[in-house]
Design an enzyme around this catalytic site. Sequence first.
Site, PDB file in Angstrom:
ATOM      1  N   GLN A  71       6.421  -3.152  -0.797  1.00  0.00           N
ATOM      2  CA  GLN A  71       6.314  -2.321  -1.997  1.00  0.00           C
ATOM      3  C   GLN A  71       5.566  -3.080  -3.087  1.00  0.00           C
ATOM      4  O   GLN A  71       5.299  -2.546  -4.152  1.00  0.00           O
ATOM      5  CB  GLN A  71       7.717  -1.957  -2.500  1.00  0.00           C
ATOM      6  CG  GLN A  71       8.503  -1.129  -1.495  1.00  0.00           C
ATOM      7  CD  GLN A  71       9.980  -1.089  -1.846  1.00  0.00           C
ATOM      8  OE1 GLN A  71      10.421  -0.283  -2.656  1.00  0.00           O
ATOM      9  NE2 GLN A  71      10.751  -1.985  -1.259  1.00  0.00           N
ATOM     10  N   ASN A  72       5.262  -4.339  -2.803  1.00  0.00           N
ATOM     11  CA  ASN A  72       4.601  -5.173  -3.813  1.00  0.00           C
ATOM     12  C   ASN A  72       3.109  -4.892  -3.848  1.00  0.00           C
ATOM     13  O   ASN A  72       2.482  -4.692  -2.811  1.00  0.00           O
ATOM     14  CB  ASN A  72       4.841  -6.653  -3.517  1.00  0.00           C
ATOM     15  CG  ASN A  72       6.319  -6.989  -3.515  1.00  0.00           C
ATOM     16  OD1 ASN A  72       7.121  -6.220  -4.045  1.00  0.00           O
ATOM     17  ND2 ASN A  72       6.684  -8.109  -2.924  1.00  0.00           N
ATOM     18  N   VAL A  73       2.559  -4.944  -5.049  1.00  0.00           N
ATOM     19  CA  VAL A  73       1.118  -4.728  -5.187  1.00  0.00           C
ATOM     20  C   VAL A  73       0.359  -6.057  -5.221  1.00  0.00           C
ATOM     21  O   VAL A  73      -0.866  -6.075  -5.153  1.00  0.00           O
ATOM     22  CB  VAL A  73       0.792  -3.856  -6.426  1.00  0.00           C
ATOM     23  CG1 VAL A  73       1.413  -2.471  -6.277  1.00  0.00           C
ATOM     24  CG2 VAL A  73       1.225  -4.516  -7.722  1.00  0.00           C
ATOM     25  N   HIS A  88       2.787   0.807  -2.104  1.00  0.00           N
ATOM     26  CA  HIS A  88       2.584   1.198  -3.501  1.00  0.00           C
ATOM     27  C   HIS A  88       1.233   0.768  -4.055  1.00  0.00           C
ATOM     28  O   HIS A  88       1.045   0.700  -5.267  1.00  0.00           O
ATOM     29  CB  HIS A  88       3.733   0.643  -4.364  1.00  0.00           C
ATOM     30  CG  HIS A  88       5.047   1.276  -4.037  1.00  0.00           C
ATOM     31  ND1 HIS A  88       6.259   0.777  -4.435  1.00  0.00           N
ATOM     32  CD2 HIS A  88       5.332   2.397  -3.334  1.00  0.00           C
ATOM     33  CE1 HIS A  88       7.233   1.555  -3.989  1.00  0.00           C
ATOM     34  NE2 HIS A  88       6.701   2.540  -3.306  1.00  0.00           N
ATOM     35  N   THR A 144      14.466  -6.109  -2.012  1.00  0.00           N
ATOM     36  CA  THR A 144      14.283  -4.790  -2.626  1.00  0.00           C
ATOM     37  C   THR A 144      15.635  -4.174  -2.949  1.00  0.00           C
ATOM     38  O   THR A 144      16.569  -4.276  -2.155  1.00  0.00           O
ATOM     39  CB  THR A 144      13.443  -3.824  -1.752  1.00  0.00           C
ATOM     40  OG1 THR A 144      13.527  -2.499  -2.313  1.00  0.00           O
ATOM     41  CG2 THR A 144      13.893  -3.780  -0.303  1.00  0.00           C
TER      42      THR A 144
HETATM   43  N1  APR Z   1      14.884 -13.344  -3.241  1.00  0.00           N
HETATM   44  C1  APR Z   1      15.137 -12.106  -2.709  1.00  0.00           C
HETATM   45  N2  APR Z   1      15.496 -11.059  -3.464  1.00  0.00           N
HETATM   46  C2  APR Z   1      15.599 -11.235  -4.796  1.00  0.00           C
HETATM   47  C3  APR Z   1      15.347 -12.470  -5.419  1.00  0.00           C
HETATM   48  C4  APR Z   1      14.979 -13.568  -4.567  1.00  0.00           C
HETATM   49  N3  APR Z   1      14.728 -14.792  -5.043  1.00  0.00           N
HETATM   50  N4  APR Z   1      15.533 -12.322  -6.745  1.00  0.00           N
HETATM   51  C5  APR Z   1      15.873 -11.041  -6.951  1.00  0.00           C
HETATM   52  N5  APR Z   1      15.921 -10.384  -5.778  1.00  0.00           N
HETATM   53  C6  APR Z   1      16.265  -8.979  -5.495  1.00  0.00           C
HETATM   54  C7  APR Z   1      17.096  -8.275  -6.543  1.00  0.00           C
HETATM   55  O1  APR Z   1      18.482  -8.583  -6.354  1.00  0.00           O
HETATM   56  C8  APR Z   1      16.786  -6.815  -6.257  1.00  0.00           C
HETATM   57  O2  APR Z   1      17.665  -6.265  -5.290  1.00  0.00           O
HETATM   58  O3  APR Z   1      15.072  -8.245  -5.422  1.00  0.00           O
HETATM   59  C9  APR Z   1      15.367  -6.883  -5.674  1.00  0.00           C
HETATM   60  C10 APR Z   1      14.307  -6.372  -6.604  1.00  0.00           C
HETATM   61  O4  APR Z   1      14.507  -5.005  -6.822  1.00  0.00           O
HETATM   62  P1  APR Z   1      13.502  -4.156  -7.700  1.00  0.00           P
HETATM   63  O5  APR Z   1      13.208  -4.915  -8.962  1.00  0.00           O
HETATM   64  O6  APR Z   1      14.081  -2.798  -7.824  1.00  0.00           O
HETATM   65  O7  APR Z   1      12.154  -4.148  -6.866  1.00  0.00           O
HETATM   66  P2  APR Z   1      11.723  -3.178  -5.690  1.00  0.00           P
HETATM   67  O8  APR Z   1      12.901  -2.756  -4.874  1.00  0.00           O
HETATM   68  O9  APR Z   1      10.596  -3.843  -5.001  1.00  0.00           O
HETATM   69  O10 APR Z   1      11.188  -1.940  -6.506  1.00  0.00           O
HETATM   70  C11 APR Z   1      10.635  -0.869  -5.818  1.00  0.00           C
HETATM   71  O11 APR Z   1       9.984   0.239  -7.814  1.00  0.00           O
HETATM   72  O12 APR Z   1       9.140   0.040  -9.970  1.00  0.00           O
HETATM   73  C12 APR Z   1       8.873   0.406  -8.673  1.00  0.00           C
HETATM   74  O13 APR Z   1       6.801   0.561  -7.624  1.00  0.00           O
HETATM   75  C13 APR Z   1       7.737  -0.381  -8.097  1.00  0.00           C
HETATM   76  O14 APR Z   1       7.460  -1.256  -5.887  1.00  0.00           O
HETATM   77  C14 APR Z   1       8.372  -1.122  -6.949  1.00  0.00           C
HETATM   78  C15 APR Z   1       9.540  -0.227  -6.590  1.00  0.00           C
END
Ligand code: APR
Length: 233
Positions: free
Chosen positions: A88-90, A106, A173
Site C-alpha cells: 500500500q506504500n507509494v 495505491h 498495516t
Molecule cells: N513495523 C511494523 N509495523 C509498524 C511499525 C514497525 N516498525 N510501526 C508501526 N507499525 C504499524 C502500526 O501499528 C499500524 O498498524 O503499521 C501500521 C500502519 O498503519 P497505517 O498508518 O494505517 O498504514 P496503512 O495500513 O499502510 O494505511 C493504508 O491508508 O492513508 C491510506 O493510502 C494510505 O496506503 C495507505 C492506507
Amino acid sequence: MVRKKIVVLSGAGVSAESGIPTFRDSNGLWEGHDVMDVASPEGWRRNPELVLDFYNQRRKNALSVHPNQGHSTLADLEEHFDVIIITQNVDNLHERAGSTNVIHLHGELFKSRSTLDHRLIYDISGWELNIGDKCEKGAQLRPHIVWFGEMVPMMELAVKEVTTADIFVVVGTSLQVYPAAGLIDYVSRNVPVYIIDPNMPEVAPRTNLSLIEAPGSVGLKQVAEELAAKYLP
Ligand code: APR
C-alpha cells in the site's frame, strides 16, 4: 523441489523504521494536512498547488531515506521462494532493497500521470512535479497516486496473486483501508498466514494464523527463519 509462493501485503509500518511516518499514528492528519485536502480528487480540484507541493515534500523525504532490514529480508527471500509484494506504500523502498515483484496498490510516488489520459504514466526523476508540467497531449500531470474515493486498478491482479499464495505475510498495516484490507479474505484455507505488527490489528481467527507482535525488521527475520526451517532442505 517446487518453489513455494509467498505473497506479502505491506503497509506504512514496513517503512516506519526507515523514517517515513505511518498514517494512522498521526491522528488523521498527514504531515499537518487533512488527508482529504491532499489525497482526494476534490482536494486536487480545490488546490492543485497544495497537492503537488505535498507530494513534492513526500518525494524529497523519500529520497533522503533508505530501505531497512525488513525490506532487505523480503528481498532476500527471493533466493528460495517466489515472492510477490503487494504494497500500500507509494515509496519505492521495496524495489530499492532488491524486491523484483512489487504491486503498488495505491500508486507510486515517483511516477506522474496525465489528467487527460490515465494510460500516460511517466517516471519522475528528482522530487518535483509542478503546475505546467504536462503530458505529451498537453494536459497537466498529477501524482500517480490512488486517492481516497478513486478506483484501485491493481486490485484485480492483487486478488489473483493472493488466491494462489502458498504462504501469506501481512506486515505493517492497520488493515483499515479497503479494498486492500479485504485481501486476506482471498487467502485459501489452511495457507499459513503471518501478521507482523507492534500494535496488532484486529483479524478474524483462522487456521494456521501466526500473530507476531514486533517491528517489521524483527518480525520478518523471524518469519524468514521459520520458512527456511519449514520449507528448505
Ligand atoms: N513495523 C511494523 N509495523 C509498524 C511499525 C514497525 N516498525 N510501526 C508501526 N507499525 C504499524 C502500526 O501499528 C499500524 O498498524 O503499521 C501500521 C500502519 O498503519 P497505517 O498508518 O494505517 O498504514 P496503512 O495500513 O499502510 O494505511 C493504508 O491508508 O492513508 C491510506 O493510502 C494510505 O496506503 C495507505 C492506507
